[in-house]
Scaffold this active site. Structure first.
Site, PDB file in Angstrom:
ATOM      1  CD  GLU A 150       3.849  -7.551  -5.128  1.00  0.00           C
ATOM      2  OE1 GLU A 150       3.391  -8.662  -5.458  1.00  0.00           O
ATOM      3  OE2 GLU A 150       3.525  -6.964  -4.071  1.00  0.00           O
ATOM      4  CG  HIS A 186       1.540  -9.255 -10.053  1.00  0.00           C
ATOM      5  ND1 HIS A 186       0.216  -8.882 -10.192  1.00  0.00           N
ATOM      6  CD2 HIS A 186       1.807  -9.195  -8.717  1.00  0.00           C
ATOM      7  CE1 HIS A 186      -0.292  -8.612  -9.008  1.00  0.00           C
ATOM      8  NE2 HIS A 186       0.647  -8.783  -8.099  1.00  0.00           N
ATOM      9  CD  GLU A 244       0.666 -12.337  -2.533  1.00  0.00           C
ATOM     10  OE1 GLU A 244       0.623 -11.272  -1.915  1.00  0.00           O
ATOM     11  OE2 GLU A 244       0.958 -12.398  -3.745  1.00  0.00           O
TER      12      GLU A 244
END
Length: 288
Positions: A150, A186, A244
């Site tokens: 990730e 991100h 998430e």
């Protein structure tokens, strides 16, 4: 061959329910996930020895939900500095993920969240990451499992921030069952748009975290979700889309991620608003 999902599966990270995966957490989360039409639950294997895999597996099978597993390395076992310690941590976690019935072990499998050297990544750091992940990926192939890496934002790691960097690292690692585990939170910081990151990774990504710009309820922030789902459709994405939302977190992870306040009212707000929102976009773009 590794187990790569042949269809889109939509799921949720178990941090929505509990900061640690206990028997009680499993008995709460798995039936509730099934009730809301989620096909996948991602377990954080930060303390894999404490996870009761047979108990969880029975519940997963009973309710028709499938597990995935993720982790980040502890500071004392970060692969860039301590590849042997990283292997020693990752191998039992991989065994536990397999025992649970997971098709993947993903997350920040290469480093510790929040650890940064203070300078750009070095060749030695990348070599050590390869040294740590190669034997783990090869054992995962024996289990017919994937390993995910990730890329995270610059405030959490200096090693892998973008899809392009991750592609280069996959080439360096050179193991066929390693996939890029993208995250919209991100990418919203590091990429030229969330969709851009998905398009760059293309078929070499089969696992994506769907996380809002504040890690709260999907659809309530600034993530360009239409661009993300357009890119998923354009690239022919097949794999897992896992929401998430950090409603509950272990203190050490909350500190590493700089989560200092509630990101949603409670888990019900995420389940009742965020899940239908993302499912509707997936349908509009022909993904489910």
């Amino acid at each position: 061959m590794s187990r790569r999902p042949a269809r889109i599966r939509i799921g949720m990270h178990t941090s929505l329910w509990a900061s640690e995966w206990t028997r009680e957490a499993a008995e709460l989360a798995i039936p509730e996930a099934a009730e809301h039409g989620l096909g996948v639950l991602e377990l954080a294997l930060l303390t894999p020895a404490r996870v009761d895999a047979p108990h969880s597996r029975k519940l997963f099978e009973k309710h028709g939900v499938e597990p995935t597993a993720s982790l980040c390395l502890p500071f004392e076992a970060g692969a860039p500095l301590h590849p042997e310690r990283a292997i020693a941590f990752l191998m039992p976690a991989l065994d536990k993920a397999h025992e649970l019935g997971s098709s993947i072990l993903c997350g920040v499998t290469y480093s510790s969240l929040g650890w940064k050297s203070g300078v750009p990544p070095t060749e030695i750091e990348y070599d050590n990451m390869v040294k740590a992940l190669k034997p783990v990926a090869r054992k995962a192939r024996q289990y017919r499992m994937l390993i995910g890496i990730e890329p995270c934002n610059r405030y959490e790691t200096h090693l892998l921030n973008t899809a392009e960097q991750s592609l280069r690292f996959l080439d360096r690692l050179d193991e066929p069952n390693v996939t890029i585990h993208l995250d919209t939170y991100h990418m919203n910081i590091e990429e030229k748009g969330v969709g851009h990151g998905i398009r760059v990774a293309g078929e070499r990504s089969s696992y994506i975290h769907l996380s809002e710009s504040d890690r709260g309820v999907p659809g309530s922030g600034t993530i360009d979700w239409n661009d993300a789902f357009r890119a998923l459709a354009e690239t022919g994405f097949k794999g897992d889309l896992v929401m998430e939302s950090f409603v509950t977190l272990p203190p050490e992870i909350a500190s590493a991620l700089c989560v200092w306040r509630a990101v949603a009212k409670d888990r019900h707000e995420v389940l009742e608003k965020g899940v239908p929102f993302l499912k509707s976009l997936a349908k509009v773009h022909g993904l489910i």
